[in-house]
Design a protein around this motif. Sequence first.
Motif, mmCIF file in Angstrom:
data_model
loop_
_atom_site.group_PDB
_atom_site.id
_atom_site.type_symbol
_atom_site.label_atom_id
_atom_site.label_comp_id
_atom_site.label_asym_id
_atom_site.label_seq_id
_atom_site.Cartn_x
_atom_site.Cartn_y
_atom_site.Cartn_z
ATOM 1 N N GLY A 33 42.484 12.450 -6.850
ATOM 2 C CA GLY A 33 41.852 11.406 -5.846
ATOM 3 C C GLY A 33 41.384 10.143 -6.551
ATOM 4 N N ILE A 35 38.801 7.142 -6.060
ATOM 5 C CA ILE A 35 37.715 6.437 -5.020
ATOM 6 C C ILE A 35 37.224 5.208 -5.760
ATOM 7 N N SER A 210 41.796 7.596 -1.015
ATOM 8 C CA SER A 210 41.582 7.885 0.294
ATOM 9 C C SER A 210 40.197 7.890 0.270
ATOM 10 N N ARG A 213 36.797 12.387 3.249
ATOM 11 C CA ARG A 213 36.138 13.187 2.343
ATOM 12 C C ARG A 213 36.462 14.664 2.578
ATOM 13 N N LEU A 216 39.951 15.037 0.775
ATOM 14 C CA LEU A 216 39.808 14.916 -0.455
ATOM 15 C C LEU A 216 39.259 16.307 -1.025
ATOM 16 N N VAL A 220 42.462 17.694 -3.609
ATOM 17 C CA VAL A 220 42.577 17.269 -4.787
ATOM 18 C C VAL A 220 41.700 18.242 -5.995
ATOM 19 N N VAL A 223 38.947 13.865 -9.634
ATOM 20 C CA VAL A 223 38.292 12.665 -9.066
ATOM 21 C C VAL A 223 38.500 11.688 -10.035
ATOM 22 N N TRP A 240 36.787 17.685 -5.254
ATOM 23 C CA TRP A 240 35.614 17.003 -4.593
ATOM 24 C C TRP A 240 34.422 17.341 -4.722
#
Length: 547
Positions: A33, A35, A210, A213, A216, A220, A223, A240
């Motif tokens: 993921g 972010i 994405s 939350r 994720l 995932v 991260v 996450w």
Amino acid sequence: MTSISCVDATVLYGGTTVLDHVTIGVEQGSRTGVIGPNGVGKSTLLRVLAGELTPETGQVVRRPASAGVLFVPQGREVRAGETAVRYIARRAGVTAVREELETATAALTDGQRGADDLYAEAFDRWLAFGAADFDDRVGPLMTELGIVDPEQPADRLSGGQLGRLALASVLLAQPEILLLDEPTNDLDTDGLHRLETYVTGSPAGIVLVSHDRAFLAATVDRVVELDEFTRTAQEYHGGWDSYVAERAARRAAAVRAQEDYAGEHRKLTETARTKREWARQGEQKALNPRRQPDGDKFRKAAGIAGAQNTGSAATTAQRKLSRLEDSAPPVVREPWRLRLSIAEAPAAGRVALELRDAVISRGAVRLGPLTLTVLGGERIRFTGPNGIGKTTLLNALLGRLDLDEGTRIAAPALVVGEIDQTRGLFTGGRSATDIVCAATALTPTDARTLLAKFRLGGDTALRPADRLTEGERTRAGLAVLQARAVNCVVLDEPTNHLDIEAVEQVEAALAEFGGTVLLVTHDRSLARGIRVDRTVDVAALSHRLYS
């Protein structure tokens, strides 16, 4: 094992660094993921991995070089004349590999040099992307997702229906590396479940951007956070929840290190200053004849030596200070945060909105007859699958859609603020500043000041709305919402295209707002975080829903 690596990549836009020496590797079966705040370069990183954008420095390495990589962007743009099934084929990468195979076949037929190798590579990709049986797989899936006519023009579909087409393209995709940009936008609960099942079960290596939350947390195992200040990437392993805990621990440790450094810096600075002052005063006393009335040269020499020793201590403290500064910890900077508040107008009255015996139709959707009363200050969430008529019902309540039958009543003092699903206020050639001025009666200067608070400063505020990103259009809509005193807030998928911190600010602002709230969202974290008085399941109205 198939892999793709972005090594030491730097990307510049107009002289501004977007990514600075970023390294990330993806292998088949991994789930990453990405972010960071809006505009920090998340989509840019996916484009670099996909080969759509060449970095100024660094490189992207595919192993093998023929590895199938598919990038599915967050936009839902429909090409002219594109049908639903062709839209899916294009976004699933099938159209591209078909065209590649056709070109290679023509070259092979013409006897061009090297055409046999090109054909073999094109054929392998055609197989790898699932083009061979795509036509057999797409029909049943479209039926499952409620897309009844594969040949219907895609540009006539609603946002939710386009979301289902975008979902179908992901579920049908068979690349070795899959890059997804905000894949949860516009998906309903069933779509989110299907997407989660696909992502967790696919053999592909997946990198996804994405803001969701819950999504994720479910998908995932790593991260990658892009830093808005340094434009570098920080990697966290373990999913996450591990990221949230480790990031908090790292920040706490960084804050402690900064506090310790600042305390030691103050101590050494004061020590060096004090010692220098004492040395100066000691030397002055030793050389002052009035301080040595008997002319004792030994006393004078001792005073000078003492002053020199004190000066040496000051020099030692200064050297320690220099060494400390050379090893100073990174500065802990507060990231930009959206500061959203919703100004409240006086209450509209006991009843804010009402539909009586209403029949509503839009396209294939037809609702009614139904009666719905929205009380002043009431907070209602509308739920149901995409295409069931949630936005249609909102439009009828707001008076934007004429009723086939029945009556609509709105309180005379009702003042509505809105974030609609298509961000329709910010379209066309007018600038964001002009649109805000028209919507709020602010002066251009005040409008630009407001937009800057929502990270839309400088030239961005003067850019035509059609050239704003989805995230910029969403933040501009929130700016308008903040600028107007309202007693009714209507939010239709408000978290689409917002970063995680901004979503949390929306939650906080709604918690403080005391007026009427009409909410449509499939963001599970947002839905849990916002108090509602009532839930209206539009799908549960099926005994009054007909087509």
